[in-house]
Design a protein around this motif. Structure first.
Motif, PDB file in Angstrom:
ATOM      1  N   PHE A 280       0.831  -1.201   0.000  1.00 26.48           N
ATOM      2  CA  PHE A 280       0.000   0.000   0.000  1.00 26.48           C
ATOM      3  C   PHE A 280       0.868   1.254   0.000  1.00 26.48           C
ATOM      4  O   PHE A 280       0.620   2.189  -0.771  1.00 26.48           O
ATOM      5  N   ASP A 281       1.878   1.277   0.836  1.00 32.59           N
ATOM      6  CA  ASP A 281       2.779   2.428   0.902  1.00 32.59           C
ATOM      7  C   ASP A 281       3.517   2.639  -0.417  1.00 32.59           C
ATOM      8  O   ASP A 281       3.702   3.772  -0.863  1.00 32.59           O
ATOM      9  N   TYR A 282       3.915   1.540  -1.049  1.00 38.43           N
ATOM     10  CA  TYR A 282       4.608   1.633  -2.337  1.00 38.43           C
ATOM     11  C   TYR A 282       3.687   2.247  -3.389  1.00 38.43           C
ATOM     12  O   TYR A 282       4.086   3.149  -4.131  1.00 38.43           O
ATOM     13  N   ILE A 283       2.464   1.781  -3.459  1.00 38.78           N
ATOM     14  CA  ILE A 283       1.504   2.303  -4.434  1.00 38.78           C
ATOM     15  C   ILE A 283       1.258   3.786  -4.199  1.00 38.78           C
ATOM     16  O   ILE A 283       1.228   4.584  -5.150  1.00 38.78           O
TER      17      ILE A 283
ATOM     18  N   ILE B  78       9.965  16.930 -11.090  1.00 42.88           N
ATOM     19  CA  ILE B  78      11.130  16.047 -11.173  1.00 42.88           C
ATOM     20  C   ILE B  78      11.334  15.649 -12.639  1.00 42.88           C
ATOM     21  O   ILE B  78      10.393  15.688 -13.441  1.00 42.88           O
ATOM     22  N   THR B  79      12.543  15.237 -12.967  1.00 45.63           N
ATOM     23  CA  THR B  79      12.844  14.764 -14.323  1.00 45.63           C
ATOM     24  C   THR B  79      12.564  13.272 -14.418  1.00 45.63           C
ATOM     25  O   THR B  79      12.367  12.595 -13.390  1.00 45.63           O
ATOM     26  N   VAL B  80      12.578  12.771 -15.652  1.00 48.93           N
ATOM     27  CA  VAL B  80      12.377  11.332 -15.865  1.00 48.93           C
ATOM     28  C   VAL B  80      13.508  10.555 -15.188  1.00 48.93           C
ATOM     29  O   VAL B  80      13.266   9.504 -14.580  1.00 48.93           O
ATOM     30  N   ALA B  81      14.731  11.063 -15.268  1.00 45.94           N
ATOM     31  CA  ALA B  81      15.869  10.386 -14.620  1.00 45.94           C
ATOM     32  C   ALA B  81      15.663  10.324 -13.109  1.00 45.94           C
ATOM     33  O   ALA B  81      15.930   9.285 -12.481  1.00 45.94           O
ATOM     34  N   GLU B  82      15.193  11.420 -12.530  1.00 45.65           N
ATOM     35  CA  GLU B  82      14.924  11.430 -11.083  1.00 45.65           C
ATOM     36  C   GLU B  82      13.789  10.470 -10.745  1.00 45.65           C
ATOM     37  O   GLU B  82      13.843   9.750  -9.742  1.00 45.65           O
ATOM     38  N   PHE B  83      12.760  10.452 -11.598  1.00 44.99           N
ATOM     39  CA  PHE B  83      11.637   9.537 -11.405  1.00 44.99           C
ATOM     40  C   PHE B  83      12.126   8.093 -11.368  1.00 44.99           C
ATOM     41  O   PHE B  83      11.747   7.326 -10.484  1.00 44.99           O
ATOM     42  N   ASP B  84      12.985   7.736 -12.337  1.00 47.60           N
ATOM     43  CA  ASP B  84      13.507   6.365 -12.401  1.00 47.60           C
ATOM     44  C   ASP B  84      14.343   6.014 -11.172  1.00 47.60           C
ATOM     45  O   ASP B  84      14.229   4.912 -10.633  1.00 47.60           O
ATOM     46  N   LYS B  85      15.176   6.952 -10.730  1.00 47.99           N
ATOM     47  CA  LYS B  85      16.012   6.702  -9.544  1.00 47.99           C
ATOM     48  C   LYS B  85      15.160   6.524  -8.289  1.00 47.99           C
ATOM     49  O   LYS B  85      15.390   5.615  -7.491  1.00 47.99           O
ATOM     50  N   ILE B  86      14.163   7.381  -8.127  1.00 46.75           N
ATOM     51  CA  ILE B  86      13.304   7.308  -6.942  1.00 46.75           C
ATOM     52  C   ILE B  86      12.463   6.029  -6.985  1.00 46.75           C
ATOM     53  O   ILE B  86      12.259   5.374  -5.957  1.00 46.75           O
ATOM     54  N   THR B  87      11.998   5.654  -8.170  1.00 49.68           N
ATOM     55  CA  THR B  87      11.232   4.412  -8.304  1.00 49.68           C
ATOM     56  C   THR B  87      12.071   3.218  -7.868  1.00 49.68           C
ATOM     57  O   THR B  87      11.590   2.339  -7.139  1.00 49.68           O
ATOM     58  N   ALA B  88      13.338   3.189  -8.301  1.00 51.10           N
ATOM     59  CA  ALA B  88      14.231   2.092  -7.902  1.00 51.10           C
ATOM     60  C   ALA B  88      14.423   2.079  -6.386  1.00 51.10           C
ATOM     61  O   ALA B  88      14.409   1.011  -5.765  1.00 51.10           O
ATOM     62  N   LEU B  89      14.582   3.241  -5.794  1.00 52.79           N
ATOM     63  CA  LEU B  89      14.731   3.321  -4.334  1.00 52.79           C
ATOM     64  C   LEU B  89      13.457   2.870  -3.621  1.00 52.79           C
ATOM     65  O   LEU B  89      13.517   2.184  -2.594  1.00 52.79           O
ATOM     66  N   ASN B  90      12.297   3.255  -4.168  1.00 54.33           N
ATOM     67  CA  ASN B  90      11.022   2.837  -3.573  1.00 54.33           C
ATOM     68  C   ASN B  90      10.880   1.319  -3.598  1.00 54.33           C
ATOM     69  O   ASN B  90      10.388   0.716  -2.648  1.00 54.33           O
TER      70      ASN B  90
END
Length: 78
Positions: A35-38, A53-65
């Motif tokens: 739930f928290d991830y979603i 945020i940029t697409v690169a930042e989005f991808d990095k944060i997604t990986a961290l999430n």
């Protein structure tokens, strides 16, 4: 050409049914992480759409999430 050619039929037997996988039990903690991830991903997408945020930042944060929340389906997510 007969349209039934190259078709395979598998007979379902008791042996096949008995060997099926048992469903995994999911803990309350795992459900909360899912739930928290979603929620985090929805917020992240809104930030991307608004240009915060940029697409690169989005991808990095997604990986961290994915590392932080360990969602069950992370292995098959793009």
């Amino acid at each position: 050409m007969n349209h039934y050619e190259n078709k395979k039929v598998t007979k379902i037997t008791d042996e096949i049914i008995e060997n099926r996988l048992e469903p995994k039990k999911v803990s309350q903690e795992q459900i909360q992480r899912e739930f928290d991830y979603i929620r985090a991903e929805k917020l992240l997408k809104k930030m991307l759409e608004k240009g915060l945020i940029t697409v690169a930042e989005f991808d990095k944060i997604t990986a961290l999430n994915r590392q932080t929340f360990s969602p069950v389906l992370a292995e098959i997510m793009p």
